[in-house]
Scaffold this active site. Sequence first.
Site, PDB file in Angstrom:
ATOM      1  N   GLN A  30      -4.542   5.411 -10.019  1.00  0.00           N
ATOM      2  CA  GLN A  30      -5.251   5.112  -8.968  1.00  0.00           C
ATOM      3  C   GLN A  30      -4.616   3.806  -7.918  1.00  0.00           C
ATOM      4  O   GLN A  30      -4.164   2.803  -8.651  1.00  0.00           O
ATOM      5  CB  GLN A  30      -6.779   4.643  -9.565  1.00  0.00           C
ATOM      6  CG  GLN A  30      -7.717   4.556  -8.511  1.00  0.00           C
ATOM      7  CD  GLN A  30      -9.170   4.597  -9.243  1.00  0.00           C
ATOM      8  OE1 GLN A  30      -9.290   5.439  -9.915  1.00  0.00           O
ATOM      9  NE2 GLN A  30      -9.905   3.563  -9.199  1.00  0.00           N
ATOM     10  N   GLY A  31      -4.625   4.014  -6.753  1.00  0.00           N
ATOM     11  CA  GLY A  31      -4.230   3.027  -5.883  1.00  0.00           C
ATOM     12  C   GLY A  31      -5.210   2.826  -4.555  1.00  0.00           C
ATOM     13  O   GLY A  31      -5.682   3.798  -4.203  1.00  0.00           O
ATOM     14  N   TYR A  32      -5.182   1.677  -4.186  1.00  0.00           N
ATOM     15  CA  TYR A  32      -5.888   1.358  -3.071  1.00  0.00           C
ATOM     16  C   TYR A  32      -5.217   0.948  -1.759  1.00  0.00           C
ATOM     17  O   TYR A  32      -4.246   0.399  -1.643  1.00  0.00           O
ATOM     18  CB  TYR A  32      -6.926   0.062  -3.191  1.00  0.00           C
ATOM     19  CG  TYR A  32      -8.046   0.317  -4.566  1.00  0.00           C
ATOM     20  CD1 TYR A  32      -9.116   0.867  -4.087  1.00  0.00           C
ATOM     21  CD2 TYR A  32      -7.507   0.539  -5.853  1.00  0.00           C
ATOM     22  CE1 TYR A  32     -10.053   1.207  -5.022  1.00  0.00           C
ATOM     23  CE2 TYR A  32      -8.533   0.757  -6.666  1.00  0.00           C
ATOM     24  CZ  TYR A  32      -9.676   1.111  -6.333  1.00  0.00           C
ATOM     25  OH  TYR A  32     -10.688   1.622  -7.163  1.00  0.00           O
ATOM     26  N   LEU A  33      -5.692   1.913  -0.701  1.00  0.00           N
ATOM     27  CA  LEU A  33      -4.964   1.781   0.553  1.00  0.00           C
ATOM     28  C   LEU A  33      -5.635   0.697   1.257  1.00  0.00           C
ATOM     29  O   LEU A  33      -5.074   0.063   2.085  1.00  0.00           O
ATOM     30  CB  LEU A  33      -5.152   2.984   1.284  1.00  0.00           C
ATOM     31  CG  LEU A  33      -4.446   4.289   0.650  1.00  0.00           C
ATOM     32  CD1 LEU A  33      -5.086   5.565   0.961  1.00  0.00           C
ATOM     33  CD2 LEU A  33      -2.983   4.140   0.715  1.00  0.00           C
ATOM     34  N   LYS A  84      -1.660  -2.748  -5.692  1.00  0.00           N
ATOM     35  CA  LYS A  84      -3.063  -2.728  -5.824  1.00  0.00           C
ATOM     36  C   LYS A  84      -3.284  -1.060  -6.532  1.00  0.00           C
ATOM     37  O   LYS A  84      -3.847  -0.428  -6.266  1.00  0.00           O
ATOM     38  CB  LYS A  84      -3.324  -2.461  -4.392  1.00  0.00           C
ATOM     39  CG  LYS A  84      -3.297  -3.710  -3.374  1.00  0.00           C
ATOM     40  CD  LYS A  84      -3.535  -3.536  -1.836  1.00  0.00           C
ATOM     41  CE  LYS A  84      -2.522  -2.628  -1.500  1.00  0.00           C
ATOM     42  NZ  LYS A  84      -2.456  -2.442   0.148  1.00  0.00           N
TER      43      LYS A  84
END
Length: 160
Positions: A30-33, A84
């Site tokens: 999971q990664g945050y934009l 992130k």
Amino acid sequence: MSNLEIERKFLVATLPPGFLNQYQGEDIEQGYLMREGETELRIRKRGGRCTMTLKQGCGLERREQEQDIDGDLFAMLWPLTAGKRIEKTRYLIHQQGFCLELDVFSGVLAPLVLLEVEFDSIEESRHFSPPGFVIREVTDNKAYSNAMLATVGIPAETHH
């Protein structure tokens, strides 16, 4: 069209020996934009499914919109999430008529373990008693949100 998510989150100390052997885990990347105030935009790969999710709010009630995306779009966006990200293995545990999501973090967030439970109503959430291996509830502690974990790391208080 916004869906309401009602979820409680708990910090887990140590699981009973062999506890996870009875469950099948699923790896999640999971990664945050974007994270601005109480709004976050993330991408996630779980099994063969890729999604983009917009979440707004914090604590027990949050608005959530999720959309499936194809693997090519995920691969294109993934580099934008550098620094992130979280990696975890999720175990689904059915107890007390609820589906408990036990997240065992890996990488820089190891050995953190969190338990999340989603509910149909706030009233239903009040009737849930967490299992004995839970240390404390962290639903209202923003430091334990996945977005904060991905950008800041494990809260210092966890190590006490």
